[in-house]
Write a protein that holds these residues in place. Structure first.
Motif, PDB file in Angstrom:
ATOM      1  N   MET A 138      -2.911   3.015   5.691  1.00  0.00           N
ATOM      2  CA  MET A 138      -2.344   1.673   5.659  1.00  0.00           C
ATOM      3  C   MET A 138      -0.899   1.677   6.121  1.00  0.00           C
ATOM      4  O   MET A 138      -0.451   0.763   6.831  1.00  0.00           O
ATOM      5  N   SER A 181       0.830  -1.198   0.000  1.00  0.00           N
ATOM      6  CA  SER A 181       0.000   0.000   0.000  1.00  0.00           C
ATOM      7  C   SER A 181       0.869   1.255   0.000  1.00  0.00           C
ATOM      8  O   SER A 181       1.939   1.284   0.604  1.00  0.00           O
ATOM      9  N   ARG A 228      -8.547   4.177  -0.693  1.00  0.00           N
ATOM     10  CA  ARG A 228      -7.099   4.198  -0.968  1.00  0.00           C
ATOM     11  C   ARG A 228      -6.865   3.913  -2.450  1.00  0.00           C
ATOM     12  O   ARG A 228      -6.201   2.945  -2.823  1.00  0.00           O
ATOM     13  N   ASN A 270      -1.066   4.052   0.711  1.00  0.00           N
ATOM     14  CA  ASN A 270      -2.027   4.862   1.460  1.00  0.00           C
ATOM     15  C   ASN A 270      -1.495   5.204   2.861  1.00  0.00           C
ATOM     16  O   ASN A 270      -0.995   4.317   3.563  1.00  0.00           O
ATOM     17  N   ASP A 319      -3.639   2.988  -4.326  1.00  0.00           N
ATOM     18  CA  ASP A 319      -3.119   1.614  -4.335  1.00  0.00           C
ATOM     19  C   ASP A 319      -3.546   0.829  -5.571  1.00  0.00           C
ATOM     20  O   ASP A 319      -2.955  -0.217  -5.866  1.00  0.00           O
TER      21      ASP A 319
END
Length: 458
Positions: free
Chosen positions: A161, A156, A328, A158, A331
């Motif tokens: 994350m 990820s 997100r 994000n 990703d």
């Protein structure tokens, strides 16, 4: 009788390197090209070889001219899938095929190859031409990105994350019960595996129980085990998942589906580390670390009386909220690359990627099924694709028909934009016409005309 004379195979004509002025002029032009370029005659002997080819392979012009191309490039495809030979046999060019060659010093080198037939002024084939580009930097950057944004089997960019990745080692080092929360398909089991692999119990087993997959009588025996004669059909002692997870981790997936009677038994295990298999005369000790996951609102279930309050507080020691894929979106490209590479290897395909239109559809989708949905879409498109690029025709029909922004994109391509779809897009972008026009792939004038037609101007 005189003996027959020995029959000899005809010799290939001696190679003569082009020395005329036009060839020298051609080489001057090719030396200004950033990509490697070489040509071969009908016997696959190199006739031109530019400076970029020298720099990429390590072989000089003098070393390459007159040699057969497989002696210079030494690629695995030279004898089983030569791009130049394929172009000559099919009459169609080969575009951007990724292959590995060996440089002069023996290093493995990834390149992207394009090839086509070389013809004379009358259109007769006289050999082939190939251009190639060094992909080493791209591959290195891809590895760096994957390493930078990868945590075990998780990946990820994000920020939310990344914060979870940051605290996972501390969470894993403890024996605390962890509750993983998130929508179905967000990767809760991957988080459970990461926690187990980082924990002091990593040498023990990770055992998974899906609490919603079995009816209550079978689920009790599945978790706690049963002794012979405990119920009809129990002809031998059966170890439960608690026993199988001894020394390791027990992951209770979808714990919100656990029936109330089993919630009472699980609470005892969590509090006293004891459990009693069905039909056993005495309790047993449980040597496990507990992880649980849910996509339900357990707080509401507690208020409704369908989930025990004491069990909720006992499993909610450490709670990790996993964001859905729609939150997100940064990703999505990374996951697409990873899944495409995975399924290329699984199905022995060489698909380079998606068309711009298909990629835009994937990037705009909300993914109610989260990562699992994206994974399934990529696998299906790889299976169906017979070319080097995945297009709109390879995307699942149900996916394209979904009520989301890309539906309006597909419909407007056919000149059938609906008022509802256009209104949804305007609402999603807060009335920003520039963004809506960009997503639809039209100019602002066309968008204004559509809005006027549907009485959406304000």
């Amino acid at each position: 009788m005189s003996r027959p004379s020995k029959i000899e195979a005809p010799e290939e004509p001696a190679f003569k390197a082009p020395l005329n002025g036009s060839s020298a002029h051609l080489l001057t032009i090719l030396n200004s090209v950033a990509d490697g370029v070489f040509t071969v005659d009908e016997h696959m002997r190199i006739t031109t070889y530019n400076r970029a080819a020298e720099e990429i392979t390590g072989f000089s012009y003098e070393e390459a001219i007159g040699k057969r191309c497989y002696d210079i490039f030494r690629a695995g495809v030279c004898f089983s899938g030569c791009p130049v030979k394929e172009a000559q046999e099919t009459g169609q060019p080969v575009i951007n095929r990724e292959v590995d060659i060996l440089s002069k010093d023996g290093a493995k080198l990834p390149i992207s190859v394009s090839a086509s037939v070389l013809r004379d002024q009358e259109g007769n084939p006289i050999g082939g031409v190939e251009t190639f580009r060094d992909q080493s930097l791209i591959h290195a950057l891809r590895r760096e990105i994957e390493e930078k944004y990868t945590f075990g089997d998780l990946v990820s960019r994000n920020p939310a994350m990344r914060r979870l990745f940051d605290i996972l080692p501390d969470v894993a080092a403890s024996e605390a019960t962890v509750l993983l929360r998130g929508d179905s398909g967000t990767g809760k089991e991957l988080f459970a595996k990461a926690i187990h692999d980082l924990s002091p119990r990593k040498e023990g087993p990770l055992v998974v129980v899906n609490c919603g997959a079995l009816p209550e009588p079978l689920l009790e025996a599945e978790i706690f085990g049963a002794r012979r004669g405990a119920y009809t059909g129990a002809t031998e002692n059966r170890p439960g998942r608690l026993e199988m997870a001894r020394g390791g981790t027990l992951f209770l997936d979808e714990i919100g589906d656990l029936p109330l009677p089993l919630q009472v038994k699980l609470l005892r295990v969590l509090e006293n580390q004891e459990y009693q298999p069905l039909g056993a005369p005495s309790p047993m000790k449980a040597d496990v670390r507990f992880l649980a996951a849910t996509n339900c609102g357990l707080e509401q279930m507690v208020e409704e009386g369908t989930f025990r309050r004491d069990l909720y507080f006992r499993i909610n020691v450490v709670a990790l909220q996993i964001p859905p894929l729609r939150e997100r979106r940064e990703d999505i490209p990374l996951l697409i690359d990873i899944f495409l590479d995975r399924f290329n290897r699984t199905y022995a395909k060489k698909i380079r990627g998606f068309t711009a239109e298909a990629l835009q559809v994937l990037l705009n989708h909300d993914y109610p099924g989260n990562i699992r949905e994206l994974l399934n879409i990529i696998e299906q498109t790889v299976i169906l694709c017979r070319s080097g690029e995945i297009g709109m025709e390879h995307l699942p029909a149900g996916f394209l028909a979904a009520k989301n922004p890309e539906e309006s994109l597909t419909r407007h391509k056919k000149g059938k934009v609906s008022r509802e779809a256009l209104g949804d897009l305007l609402e999603r972008h807060g009335g920003n016409r520039t963004r809506v026009a960009q997503e639809l792939g039209v100019d602002r004038t066309t968008l204004w005309r559509w809005m006027k037609r549907f009485d959406l101007l304000s």
